[in-house]
Design an enzyme around this catalytic site. Structure first.
Site, PDB file in Angstrom:
ATOM      1  N   LYS A   1      59.023  32.191  33.974  1.00 36.00           N
ATOM      2  CA  LYS A   1      57.859  31.466  34.462  1.00 36.00           C
ATOM      3  C   LYS A   1      56.829  31.424  33.329  1.00 36.00           C
ATOM      4  O   LYS A   1      56.191  32.417  33.011  1.00 36.00           O
ATOM      5  CB  LYS A   1      57.236  32.182  35.665  1.00 36.00           C
TER       6      LYS A   1
ATOM      7  N   GLU B   1      53.099  43.779  27.544  1.00 34.22           N
ATOM      8  CA  GLU B   1      52.340  43.580  26.293  1.00 34.22           C
ATOM      9  C   GLU B   1      51.011  42.976  26.704  1.00 34.22           C
ATOM     10  O   GLU B   1      50.961  41.832  27.143  1.00 34.22           O
ATOM     11  CB  GLU B   1      53.070  42.598  25.369  1.00 34.22           C
TER      12      GLU B   1
ATOM     13  N   CYS C   1      46.354  37.917  20.881  1.00 33.54           N
ATOM     14  CA  CYS C   1      46.218  39.310  21.333  1.00 33.54           C
ATOM     15  C   CYS C   1      45.853  40.193  20.150  1.00 33.54           C
ATOM     16  O   CYS C   1      45.262  41.251  20.316  1.00 33.54           O
ATOM     17  CB  CYS C   1      47.515  39.761  21.970  1.00 33.54           C
TER      18      CYS C   1
ATOM     19  N   GLU D   1      37.794  42.531  25.683  1.00 37.83           N
ATOM     20  CA  GLU D   1      38.487  41.410  25.054  1.00 37.83           C
ATOM     21  C   GLU D   1      37.766  40.110  25.412  1.00 37.83           C
ATOM     22  O   GLU D   1      37.478  39.858  26.575  1.00 37.83           O
ATOM     23  CB  GLU D   1      39.919  41.364  25.569  1.00 37.83           C
TER      24      GLU D   1
HETATM   25  P1  NAP Z   1      47.246  36.230  32.253  1.00 39.41           P
HETATM   26  O1  NAP Z   1      46.197  35.546  32.996  1.00 39.41           O
HETATM   27  O2  NAP Z   1      47.452  37.688  32.482  1.00 39.41           O
HETATM   28  O3  NAP Z   1      48.596  35.434  32.567  1.00 39.41           O
HETATM   29  C1  NAP Z   1      49.805  35.719  31.936  1.00 39.41           C
HETATM   30  C2  NAP Z   1      50.950  35.182  32.778  1.00 39.41           C
HETATM   31  O4  NAP Z   1      51.002  35.873  34.017  1.00 39.41           O
HETATM   32  C3  NAP Z   1      50.832  33.698  33.122  1.00 39.41           C
HETATM   33  O5  NAP Z   1      52.105  33.119  33.116  1.00 39.41           O
HETATM   34  C4  NAP Z   1      50.255  33.762  34.529  1.00 39.41           C
HETATM   35  O6  NAP Z   1      50.471  32.593  35.270  1.00 39.41           O
HETATM   36  C5  NAP Z   1      51.011  34.944  35.081  1.00 39.41           C
HETATM   37  N1  NAP Z   1      50.405  35.567  36.267  1.00 39.41           N
HETATM   38  C6  NAP Z   1      49.117  35.500  36.685  1.00 39.41           C
HETATM   39  N2  NAP Z   1      48.962  36.211  37.826  1.00 39.41           N
HETATM   40  C7  NAP Z   1      50.168  36.729  38.134  1.00 39.41           C
HETATM   41  C8  NAP Z   1      50.649  37.561  39.191  1.00 39.41           C
HETATM   42  N3  NAP Z   1      49.853  38.002  40.167  1.00 39.41           N
HETATM   43  N4  NAP Z   1      51.948  37.910  39.200  1.00 39.41           N
HETATM   44  C9  NAP Z   1      52.773  37.496  38.214  1.00 39.41           C
HETATM   45  N5  NAP Z   1      52.385  36.698  37.198  1.00 39.41           N
HETATM   46  C10 NAP Z   1      51.090  36.332  37.153  1.00 39.41           C
HETATM   47  O7  NAP Z   1      47.046  36.063  30.682  1.00 39.41           O
HETATM   48  P2  NAP Z   1      46.724  34.721  29.872  1.00 39.41           P
HETATM   49  O8  NAP Z   1      45.310  34.366  30.151  1.00 39.41           O
HETATM   50  O9  NAP Z   1      47.786  33.727  30.072  1.00 39.41           O
HETATM   51  O10 NAP Z   1      46.866  35.253  28.363  1.00 39.41           O
HETATM   52  C11 NAP Z   1      45.860  35.918  27.717  1.00 39.41           C
HETATM   53  C12 NAP Z   1      46.084  37.431  27.750  1.00 39.41           C
HETATM   54  O11 NAP Z   1      47.354  37.751  27.207  1.00 39.41           O
HETATM   55  C13 NAP Z   1      45.101  38.176  26.877  1.00 39.41           C
HETATM   56  O12 NAP Z   1      44.656  39.327  27.542  1.00 39.41           O
HETATM   57  C14 NAP Z   1      45.921  38.576  25.655  1.00 39.41           C
HETATM   58  O13 NAP Z   1      45.458  39.673  24.952  1.00 39.41           O
HETATM   59  C15 NAP Z   1      47.251  38.811  26.259  1.00 39.41           C
HETATM   60  N6  NAP Z   1      48.295  38.706  25.249  1.00 39.41           N
HETATM   61  C16 NAP Z   1      48.916  39.870  24.840  1.00 39.41           C
HETATM   62  C17 NAP Z   1      49.889  39.823  23.862  1.00 39.41           C
HETATM   63  C18 NAP Z   1      50.591  41.081  23.416  1.00 39.41           C
HETATM   64  O14 NAP Z   1      51.680  40.975  22.905  1.00 39.41           O
HETATM   65  N7  NAP Z   1      50.029  42.260  23.586  1.00 39.41           N
HETATM   66  C19 NAP Z   1      50.258  38.599  23.307  1.00 39.41           C
HETATM   67  C20 NAP Z   1      49.606  37.443  23.733  1.00 39.41           C
HETATM   68  C21 NAP Z   1      48.640  37.515  24.720  1.00 39.41           C
HETATM   69  P3  NAP Z   1      49.398  31.390  35.256  1.00 39.41           P
HETATM   70  O15 NAP Z   1      49.417  30.819  33.891  1.00 39.41           O
HETATM   71  O16 NAP Z   1      49.916  30.469  36.280  1.00 39.41           O
HETATM   72  O17 NAP Z   1      48.071  32.007  35.601  1.00 39.41           O
END
Ligand code: NAP
Ligand code: MG
Length: 496
Positions: free
Chosen positions: A175, A250, A284, A385
């Site tokens: 997904k 991650e 990230c 962040e």
């Molecule tokens: P996010 O809001 O946590 O969403 C990540 C993924 O999870 C999306 O596909 C999202 O779907 C899905 N999701 C949301 N709610 C969920 C739930 N209740 N159950 C299962 N899946 C769910 O993060 P983002 O805004 O896309 O990305 C930014 C974040 O990612 C930042 O905090 C960044 O630091 C982190 N990041 C970390 C790394 C690493 O390797 N450490 C790398 C890149 C990014 P939707 O898109 O439909 O909301």
């Protein structure tokens, strides 16, 4: 005409069971529709998991070198389509073409590494304590993995997860992020075209709250691999904990670059510009804090202001631009609200601090690269962040204080120090609480064949990338082969 994408379930492209769809728009130009995507339901997830469960029985028996061969073929498709895929990614995510080419290249590198791993999959052979008995450990696949990815590395992150999970013999339901579904869709299509058997790789588009929740709660799923925010990561760990599903997380970061008084300042400046404003700060591993030694603080801040104000902001498809838009209006507003928080906390705005809404930027979610000085370690803009083009500058007296300030956050992903002093750099390597430390290089720039991940609330101890990613996606089986023809008892039999 926008391309119409469909879920891939059991080797067939199908609409969502409700028939509902959503539009994916270009954050640099909101009148450009990148694609139309299914808005899927729980029943679509159930179908995909059923297909993946069935396909697992076949895929797990395919020898790993043959699985690697299919991965290599998929990678060749990515190589042939690299430029086209980079352009799709710039249109859906906003980062500039140089960076989206890099994102596709990371998927290519990961594919080639995983394909080669098909002929290794190393484990252990150790001696038995008994005669005529051998002991070794093999890697076994686990079943169906759910892959949930964020929007900032729309192809690289799915590839870090899907290639190694498949190589280990698992099947997949993925997904992708709602904001960047096309890159993941094209990636999965490369595997489909390369000949993965039906049901081995499935993609279901839709929201985190519906499709994501259905995946993490599904009893047919063996593990969840997730990259995203710490907030959602905690939710996933909670759900997976209830049924003891393995989950690799991650999560967020609040990375810092330290610049010591003896550093090459021009080099450190290039590093922080790239680290803070590359990908519009939406990495990230982005440099979100700059920790400056007091002796060079004022000089460095002046140098930084000049270069930051000269950055070219605009549509990433135009090669002259260096910084693209925020991924969405919601993200831009979240960045802007952090700027208000910084002002309320008493930090000094050195430059930026506002959305760019006029002229060529009127149709996108652009935000001026922003720097705060006079930031103190307890301010929220120093600890939380922001995930946008905002850099907080902190002043310190010495290395010990620099490291203490750097560690003063719940996160621990990447870190960097610029110094010519070998003792200081090794002190930093030892004392910085982070999964990655760069010496004389920015906080961004991970290579796919090395472990990647963070400490504290950045993750739960797993490391993607390198050889360690294959540990996430496999179970170890310990095998004892007794060819003595007699009952031998470990810990009890004498050794004569
Ligand atoms: P996010 O809001 O946590 O969403 C990540 C993924 O999870 C999306 O596909 C999202 O779907 C899905 N999701 C949301 N709610 C969920 C739930 N209740 N159950 C299962 N899946 C769910 O993060 P983002 O805004 O896309 O990305 C930014 C974040 O990612 C930042 O905090 C960044 O630091 C982190 N990041 C970390 C790394 C690493 O390797 N450490 C790398 C890149 C990014 P939707 O898109 O439909 O909301
Ligand atoms: Mg989009």
């Amino acid at each position: 005409m926008a391309k119409i994408y469909k879920n891939l379930i059991n080797g067939k492209y199908v609409a969502s069971s409700s028939g509902k769809t959503y539009k994916n728009i270009n954050p640099a130009n909101t009148s450009d529709v990148v694609g139309i995507f299914p808005l899927s339901e729980v029943s679509d997830v159930n179908k995909a998991v059923d297909a993946a469960k069935k396909a697992y029985q076949i895929w797990k028996r395919v020898p790993a070198p043959q699985r690697g061969e299919i991965i290599r073929k998929a990678t060749e498709i990515l190589i042939a389509r690299k430029e086209e895929l980079a352009r799709i990614m710039t249109r859906e995510m906003g980062k500039v073409l140089k960076e989206t080419r890099g994102d596709v290249q990371e998927a290519i590198d990961t594919g080639l590494y995983a394909a080669g791993e098909g002929r290794r999959m190393f484990s252990f052979t150790v001696p038995s304590e008994l005669k005529n008995k051998m002991a070794f450990v093999i890697r076994r696949p686990m079943g169906v993995w759910g892959v949930i990815s964020p929007w900032n590395f729309p192809m690289a992150i799915p590839s870090w997860k899907i290639f190694p999970a498949l190589l280990c013999g698992n099947t997949i339901v993925c997904k992708p992020a709602t904001d960047t579904p096309a890159s993941a869709g094209e990636f999965v299509d490369a595997l489909h075209q390369a000949g993965v058997p039906d049901g081995v790789v499935n993609i279901v588009y839709g929201s985190g709250s519906k499709v994501g929740e259905a995946l993490i709660n599904h009893p047919g799923i063996a593990g969840i691999t997730f990259t995203g925010s710490s907030q959602i990561g905690k939710r996933i760990a909670e759900v997976c904990g209830k049924t003891l599903k393995r989950c690799s997380l991650e999560l967020g970061g609040k990375n810092a670059e330290i610049v010591m008084a003896d550093a090459d300042l021009d080099l450190a400046l290039d590093g922080v510009l790239w680290g803070a404003f590359g990908t519009t700060g939406q990495r990230c591993t982005a440099t979100s804090r700059l920790i400056l030694h007091e002796k060079i603080h004022d000089k460095f801040v002046n140098m930084l202001k000049k270069r930051t104000e000269a950055l070219k902001i605009g549509d990433g498809l135009d090669e002259k631009n260096q910084v693209g838009p925020c991924v969405s209006e919601a993200q831009r507003q979240s960045v802007h609200s952090y700027v208000q928080i910084g002002l309320q906390e008493g930090a000094k705005l050195l430059c930026g601090g506002k959305p760019l809404k006029t002229g060529k930027n009127a149709k996108g979610f652009f935000y001026a690269p922003t720097i705060f000085t006079n930031v103190t370690p307890e301010m929220r803009i120093a600890k939380e962040e922001i995930f946008g083009p905002v850099l907080s500058v902190l002043k310190v007296k010495n290395l010990a204080q620099a490291i203490k300030v750097l560690n003063n956050t719940q996160y621990g992903l990447s870190s960097s120090i610029y110094t010519k002093n070998v003792n200081d750099s090794f002190r930093a390597i030892e004392d910085i609480e982070a999964g990655i430390t760069y010496i004389n290089a920015p906080t961004i720039g991970a290579e796919c064949h090395l472990p990647f991940g963070g400490v504290k609330e950045t993750g739960n101890g797993h490391r993607e990338g390198g050889w360690t990613v294959f540990e996430i996606f496999s179970e170890l089986k310990t095998v004892y082969v007794d060819y003595s023809g007699a009952l031998q008892k470990a810990q009890i039999d004498t050794w004569d």
